[in-house]
Write an enzyme that holds these catalytic residues in place. Sequence first.
Site, PDB file in Angstrom:
ATOM      1  N   HIS A 178       4.758  39.881  61.966  1.00 46.66           N
ATOM      2  CA  HIS A 178       4.551  41.337  62.052  1.00 46.66           C
ATOM      3  C   HIS A 178       4.512  41.982  60.664  1.00 46.66           C
ATOM      4  O   HIS A 178       4.820  43.160  60.515  1.00 46.66           O
ATOM      5  CB  HIS A 178       5.639  42.025  62.885  1.00 46.66           C
TER       6      HIS A 178
ATOM      7  N   SER B 217     -10.718  50.699  37.246  1.00 51.68           N
ATOM      8  CA  SER B 217     -11.148  51.974  37.788  1.00 51.68           C
ATOM      9  C   SER B 217     -11.719  52.794  36.642  1.00 51.68           C
ATOM     10  O   SER B 217     -11.229  52.744  35.521  1.00 51.68           O
ATOM     11  CB  SER B 217      -9.945  52.692  38.401  1.00 51.68           C
TER      12      SER B 217
ATOM     13  N   LYS C 200      -5.396  50.744  36.772  1.00 51.15           N
ATOM     14  CA  LYS C 200      -5.757  50.009  37.990  1.00 51.15           C
ATOM     15  C   LYS C 200      -6.492  48.712  37.739  1.00 51.15           C
ATOM     16  O   LYS C 200      -7.266  48.567  36.814  1.00 51.15           O
ATOM     17  CB  LYS C 200      -6.632  50.895  38.888  1.00 51.15           C
TER      18      LYS C 200
ATOM     19  N   GLU D  60     -11.901  42.260  48.651  1.00 47.60           N
ATOM     20  CA  GLU D  60     -12.337  43.291  49.608  1.00 47.60           C
ATOM     21  C   GLU D  60     -13.743  43.005  50.116  1.00 47.60           C
ATOM     22  O   GLU D  60     -14.047  43.186  51.297  1.00 47.60           O
ATOM     23  CB  GLU D  60     -12.291  44.669  48.942  1.00 47.60           C
TER      24      GLU D  60
END
Length: 467
Positions: free
Chosen positions: A166, A287, A293, A300
Site C-alpha cells: 500500500h 527546470s 530541480k 515519466e
Amino acid sequence: MAEGNQDNKSSNQMWGGRFASGPAAIMEEINASIGFDKKLYAQDIRGSIAHATMLAQKGIISAEDKDKIVHGLNTIRGEIESGQFQFSRKLEDIHMNIEARLAELIGPAAGRLHTARSRNDQVALDFRLWVKEELQKTESLLSDLIKAFLDRAEDHADTVMPGFTHLQTAQPVTFGHHCMAYVEMFGRDRQRVRHAIEHLDECPIGSAALAGTGYPIDRHMTAEALGFREPTRNSIDTVSDRDFALEFLSIAAISATHLSRLAEEIVIWSTPQFGFIRLSDAFSTGSSIMPQKKNPDAAELVRAKTGRINGSLIALLTVMKGLPLAYSKDMQEDKEQVFDAAESLELALAAMTGMIRDLTVRADRMKAAAGSGFSTATDLADWLVREAGLPFRDAHHVTGRAVALAEQKGCDLAELSLEDLQAIHESITADIYNVLTVEASVASRKSYGGTAPAQVRRQIAWWRARN
Ligand code: ARG
C-alpha cells in the site's frame, strides 16, 4: 427531383470542401498504405526472392525469368536503401510499388512473379517476418535490461531498504531483492516473447488469395528458405490471421506495464522526500525556472509510452473482432499499431536499461527509511512465537501494544527499554534486540525466494545461468 439533379452536377459539394479533388482522390487516400507499409520493403523482397526461386525449381517459371526477377529485386532493395526509390501512392502499397518498379527494370518477366500468390498471403508473410524480427530484437533488449538489474542486485544484495505494501512501510527488504523482482517480471516477458516466436514460426506464402493454388508449388521449400519451421496448414486461416500481431501487442502491453510500474518507483524514489536514488544527468533534465530541480523525464516518458502501447492493442483487437473469414481490407490497419508500439517499446526498454545502469543508489537513505515506520514489528511478533511460544495472533496483539508505546514515546521499536517491553509481555528478554534491527530482520527471511542476502544471491546465480 430538381434538388437531386443539382447535387449530381457538383458531386462533392456537400462533403468535398476539404479535398482538392473528387472521390477518386479520397479513395486513393483512404486506400493507400504505402505511407507506412514501406517499412516492409526488405521482407517483401526476401519473400519474393524465395517465392520466385521456388517457382523456378518447380518449373512454374523459367530459370532465366527467375534470375531477372532476383536481380531486379536486389536492384530495388539498393534503390530503396539509398533513398532513390520513388514511392507512389497511386500504387497503393509496398507490394505493388515494388512489382511496378520491377516491371520497369526487367520488363514482362516481372509479371511472372505473382504466379501462385496473392497480396493476401504476401502481406501475411511480410508482416510475420517483420514481427518475428521485432520479437527477436525485443528479446535481446529484455536481456540487456535483465542483465542491468542482475548487476545492481549483485552490488546491493545486502543493502537494506523498506519494503512496501500500500506504499506504506511494511518490512525491511534488500534493494537486491527488489531488483530481482523486476528480473522475474522482465524474465516472464522474455519467455512470452520466445513463445510468440514459436507460435508465429509458420510460413503463410502459397496460401494465395484464400484457397491455395492449383500450381504445383512447394510450400515447404519457401518455408525453409525464409527460416520458418514449417508452412501454415490452413489457407483460409492464414490470410485471416493476425494473432501474431495481437500477441506482439499483448506482450508489449504487459511489458510496458512492468516498465511503467518501475518508472513510477523511479519517480518516487528520486524525490528529495524519498531520496533512495539519484538519477544520472544523462537521464534527467533541469527546470528552466527552478534551478534546484532535476526531473526524471525519461522515467515519466517510459510511464507514458504504456498508454500508447495499450492503445495499440485495444485498437487492433477492435479492428479484428468483427471480421468474417478470410481477408478484409480492415486488416491493413494492423501495421501502424504494431509499428508504433514496437518503436515505443524499444525506446522504453533502452531508456530504462540506461537509467538502471546509471542511477546512484543512496544506501544510507534507504537504510534510514528501512528502520522507520516500525518495519521490524513482524520480527518482534515472530520472536514471541518462536521464543515464548505465543500463538501468532496473540503475538500480533502484544506487538501492536509495543508499536503504540513506541509511537507515543516518539522512538523506534529497538529504542524501547527492556523494562518497557517486559511491561508489555513478561517473556521478552534482551535477545529481542537481535531481531529488531533491519539487518537482523532481512537476514532472518531465509525462506526460498525470501529477502535474506543469501537467498538473493542464490536467485541471482539462477538467473545468471539463464541470461
Ligand atoms: N495493403 C494491403 C494490406 O496491408 C495488402 C493486401 C491487399 N489485398 C487485397 N486483396 N486488397 O493489407
